[in-house]
Write a protein that holds these residues in place. Structure first.
Motif, PDB file in Angstrom:
ATOM      1  N   ILE A  52       0.533  -1.005  -0.342  1.00 17.71           N
ATOM      2  CA  ILE A  52      -0.311  -0.446  -0.291  1.00 17.71           C
ATOM      3  C   ILE A  52       0.872   1.045  -0.177  1.00 17.71           C
ATOM      4  O   ILE A  52       1.556   1.380   0.739  1.00 17.71           O
ATOM      5  CB  ILE A  52      -1.010   0.034   0.791  1.00 17.71           C
ATOM      6  N   THR A  53       0.850   1.880  -0.687  1.00 19.40           N
ATOM      7  CA  THR A  53       1.449   3.685  -1.151  1.00 19.40           C
ATOM      8  C   THR A  53       1.358   4.832  -0.688  1.00 19.40           C
ATOM      9  O   THR A  53       1.748   5.586  -0.268  1.00 19.40           O
ATOM     10  CB  THR A  53       1.817   3.548  -2.835  1.00 19.40           C
ATOM     11  N   ASN A  54      -0.159   4.786  -0.516  1.00 20.27           N
ATOM     12  CA  ASN A  54      -0.771   5.513   0.225  1.00 20.27           C
ATOM     13  C   ASN A  54      -1.460   6.065   1.271  1.00 20.27           C
ATOM     14  O   ASN A  54      -1.926   4.921   2.147  1.00 20.27           O
ATOM     15  CB  ASN A  54      -2.015   6.033  -0.939  1.00 20.27           C
ATOM     16  N   GLY A  77      -3.509   9.849   5.596  1.00 20.06           N
ATOM     17  CA  GLY A  77      -3.542  10.956   5.732  1.00 20.06           C
ATOM     18  C   GLY A  77      -3.293  11.395   4.380  1.00 20.06           C
ATOM     19  O   GLY A  77      -4.665  13.085   3.667  1.00 20.06           O
ATOM     20  N   ASN A  78      -2.519  11.025   2.939  1.00 22.58           N
ATOM     21  CA  ASN A  78      -2.654  11.453   1.664  1.00 22.58           C
ATOM     22  C   ASN A  78      -3.964  10.713   0.620  1.00 22.58           C
ATOM     23  O   ASN A  78      -4.207  11.880   0.362  1.00 22.58           O
ATOM     24  CB  ASN A  78      -1.399  10.638   0.990  1.00 22.58           C
ATOM     25  N   LEU A  79      -4.961   9.773   1.630  1.00 18.08           N
ATOM     26  CA  LEU A  79      -5.746   9.772   0.915  1.00 18.08           C
ATOM     27  C   LEU A  79      -7.254  10.792   1.002  1.00 18.08           C
ATOM     28  O   LEU A  79      -7.599  11.185   0.657  1.00 18.08           O
ATOM     29  CB  LEU A  79      -6.546   8.391   0.978  1.00 18.08           C
ATOM     30  N   CYS A  80      -6.937  10.689   2.161  1.00 13.04           N
ATOM     31  CA  CYS A  80      -8.179  12.127   2.881  1.00 13.04           C
ATOM     32  C   CYS A  80      -7.722  13.509   1.779  1.00 13.04           C
ATOM     33  O   CYS A  80      -8.512  14.047   1.621  1.00 13.04           O
ATOM     34  CB  CYS A  80      -7.176  12.266   4.730  1.00 13.04           C
ATOM     35  N   LEU A  81      -6.223  14.020   1.602  1.00 13.71           N
ATOM     36  CA  LEU A  81      -6.008  15.186   1.365  1.00 13.71           C
ATOM     37  C   LEU A  81      -6.186  15.274  -0.141  1.00 13.71           C
ATOM     38  O   LEU A  81      -6.977  16.463  -0.734  1.00 13.71           O
ATOM     39  CB  LEU A  81      -4.164  15.099   1.546  1.00 13.71           C
ATOM     40  N   HIS A  82      -6.317  13.967  -0.150  1.00 14.06           N
ATOM     41  CA  HIS A  82      -6.780  13.666  -1.692  1.00 14.06           C
ATOM     42  C   HIS A  82      -8.377  13.784  -2.766  1.00 14.06           C
ATOM     43  O   HIS A  82      -8.600  14.705  -3.694  1.00 14.06           O
ATOM     44  CB  HIS A  82      -6.250  12.246  -2.328  1.00 14.06           C
ATOM     45  N   LEU A  83      -9.089  12.995  -1.186  1.00 11.99           N
ATOM     46  CA  LEU A  83     -10.095  13.486  -0.941  1.00 11.99           C
ATOM     47  C   LEU A  83     -11.005  14.929  -1.759  1.00 11.99           C
ATOM     48  O   LEU A  83     -11.883  14.904  -2.009  1.00 11.99           O
ATOM     49  CB  LEU A  83     -11.220  12.568  -0.359  1.00 11.99           C
ATOM     50  N   CYS A  84     -10.265  15.588  -0.374  1.00 13.33           N
ATOM     51  CA  CYS A  84     -10.898  16.895   0.238  1.00 13.33           C
ATOM     52  C   CYS A  84     -10.106  17.685  -1.160  1.00 13.33           C
ATOM     53  O   CYS A  84     -11.350  18.433  -1.963  1.00 13.33           O
ATOM     54  CB  CYS A  84      -9.896  17.264   1.112  1.00 13.33           C
ATOM     55  N   GLY A  85      -9.185  17.394  -1.778  1.00  9.17           N
ATOM     56  CA  GLY A  85      -8.869  18.141  -3.227  1.00  9.17           C
ATOM     57  C   GLY A  85      -9.706  17.770  -4.118  1.00  9.17           C
ATOM     58  O   GLY A  85     -10.183  18.824  -4.980  1.00  9.17           O
ATOM     59  N   ASN A  86      -9.713  16.680  -4.394  1.00  6.54           N
ATOM     60  CA  ASN A  86     -10.478  16.456  -5.550  1.00  6.54           C
ATOM     61  C   ASN A  86     -12.236  16.760  -5.584  1.00  6.54           C
ATOM     62  O   ASN A  86     -12.244  17.019  -6.942  1.00  6.54           O
ATOM     63  CB  ASN A  86     -10.681  14.825  -5.088  1.00  6.54           C
ATOM     64  N   LEU A  87     -12.756  16.528  -4.581  1.00 12.31           N
ATOM     65  CA  LEU A  87     -14.175  16.871  -4.130  1.00 12.31           C
ATOM     66  C   LEU A  87     -14.179  18.712  -4.519  1.00 12.31           C
ATOM     67  O   LEU A  87     -14.532  18.953  -4.679  1.00 12.31           O
ATOM     68  CB  LEU A  87     -14.719  16.703  -2.958  1.00 12.31           C
ATOM     69  N   ASN A  88     -13.086  19.755  -3.779  1.00  8.28           N
ATOM     70  CA  ASN A  88     -12.912  20.931  -3.807  1.00  8.28           C
ATOM     71  C   ASN A  88     -12.960  21.505  -5.584  1.00  8.28           C
ATOM     72  O   ASN A  88     -14.122  22.016  -5.392  1.00  8.28           O
ATOM     73  CB  ASN A  88     -11.770  21.413  -2.365  1.00  8.28           C
ATOM     74  N   GLU A 120      -1.271  16.946  -2.227  1.00  9.34           N
ATOM     75  CA  GLU A 120      -1.900  15.365  -2.024  1.00  9.34           C
ATOM     76  C   GLU A 120      -1.571  13.972  -1.871  1.00  9.34           C
ATOM     77  O   GLU A 120      -1.898  13.415  -0.288  1.00  9.34           O
ATOM     78  CB  GLU A 120      -3.466  15.273  -2.511  1.00  9.34           C
ATOM     79  N   PHE A 121      -0.484  14.036  -2.007  1.00  8.03           N
ATOM     80  CA  PHE A 121       0.287  13.244  -2.246  1.00  8.03           C
ATOM     81  C   PHE A 121       1.728  12.924  -1.524  1.00  8.03           C
ATOM     82  O   PHE A 121       2.142  12.953  -1.036  1.00  8.03           O
ATOM     83  CB  PHE A 121       0.930  12.189  -3.299  1.00  8.03           C
ATOM     84  N   SER A 122       2.506  13.787  -1.643  1.00  2.00           N
ATOM     85  CA  SER A 122       3.644  14.198  -0.932  1.00  2.00           C
ATOM     86  C   SER A 122       3.577  14.672   0.161  1.00  2.00           C
ATOM     87  O   SER A 122       4.801  14.587   0.903  1.00  2.00           O
ATOM     88  CB  SER A 122       4.333  15.110  -1.486  1.00  2.00           C
ATOM     89  N   ARG A 123       2.560  15.718   0.832  1.00  2.00           N
ATOM     90  CA  ARG A 123       2.091  16.327   2.532  1.00  2.00           C
ATOM     91  C   ARG A 123       2.386  15.215   3.316  1.00  2.00           C
ATOM     92  O   ARG A 123       1.640  13.885   3.155  1.00  2.00           O
ATOM     93  CB  ARG A 123       1.535  17.212   2.257  1.00  2.00           C
ATOM     94  N   LYS A 124       3.261  15.229   4.326  1.00  2.00           N
ATOM     95  CA  LYS A 124       3.065  13.933   5.771  1.00  2.00           C
ATOM     96  C   LYS A 124       3.050  15.021   6.673  1.00  2.00           C
ATOM     97  O   LYS A 124       3.703  16.243   6.762  1.00  2.00           O
ATOM     98  CB  LYS A 124       4.400  13.502   5.279  1.00  2.00           C
TER      99      LYS A 124
END
Length: 147
Positions: free
Chosen positions: A37-39, A42-53, A72-76
């Motif tokens: 699993i690579t994501n 937290g990164n999936l959460c950021l991705h979902l927020c970015g996608n829907l926004n 969305e995938f690089s922030r930690k």
């Protein structure tokens, strides 16, 4: 009818996303992965927020949101409280935007060709709902495996 169904499911699942992130007892686990699993959750959460926004807030609601998809995938190590705030703000913008639509808007073309071909707004909103559900399941799985 369909518009209200979409609002109900999207806001319900964003509440589930909030609860999944909130359920992490070890904040460091939000940023961990396991096996192939690579994501992280937290990164999936950021991705979902970015996608829907992007696709609901900016494209349908003219919110002015500007997406930084690579981040969305690089922030930690974004604090859990900040992730929860982003999810809540996303839920609010999704609900507000969709409540301003009329049922006939679902039959109009979505303002951007996202999947490589024209599609109706209704079709793309169903796609976004499935996308949210898919990643929500991944987050739930990661939380249970890591904690």
């Amino acid at each position: 009818m369909m518009l209200q169904v979409l609002i109900t499911i999207l806001t319900r699942d964003l509440e589930k996303l909030y609860n999944e992130i909130d359920a992490f007892t070890d904040e460091d686990s939000i940023w961990k992965t396991t096996g192939n699993i690579t994501n992280s959750a937290g990164n999936l959460c950021l991705h979902l927020c970015g996608n829907l926004n992007t696709y609901i807030g900016a494209k349908l609601g003219s919110s002015g949101y500007v997406r930084d998809r690579p981040a969305e995938f690089s922030r930690k190590d974004v604090p859990k409280s900040e992730l929860l705030k982003q999810v809540e703000l996303t839920r609010e913008i999704v609900a507000q935007t969709l409540q301003q639509l009329q049922p006939a808007d679902l039959e109009k073309d979505f303002p951007e060709q996202v999947l490589g071909k024209p599609m109706t707004t209704g079709f793309f909103l169903v796609h976004l709902t499935a996308h949210l559900s898919y990643h929500l399941g991944q987050i739930n799985y990661l939380r249970r495996v890591l904690e």
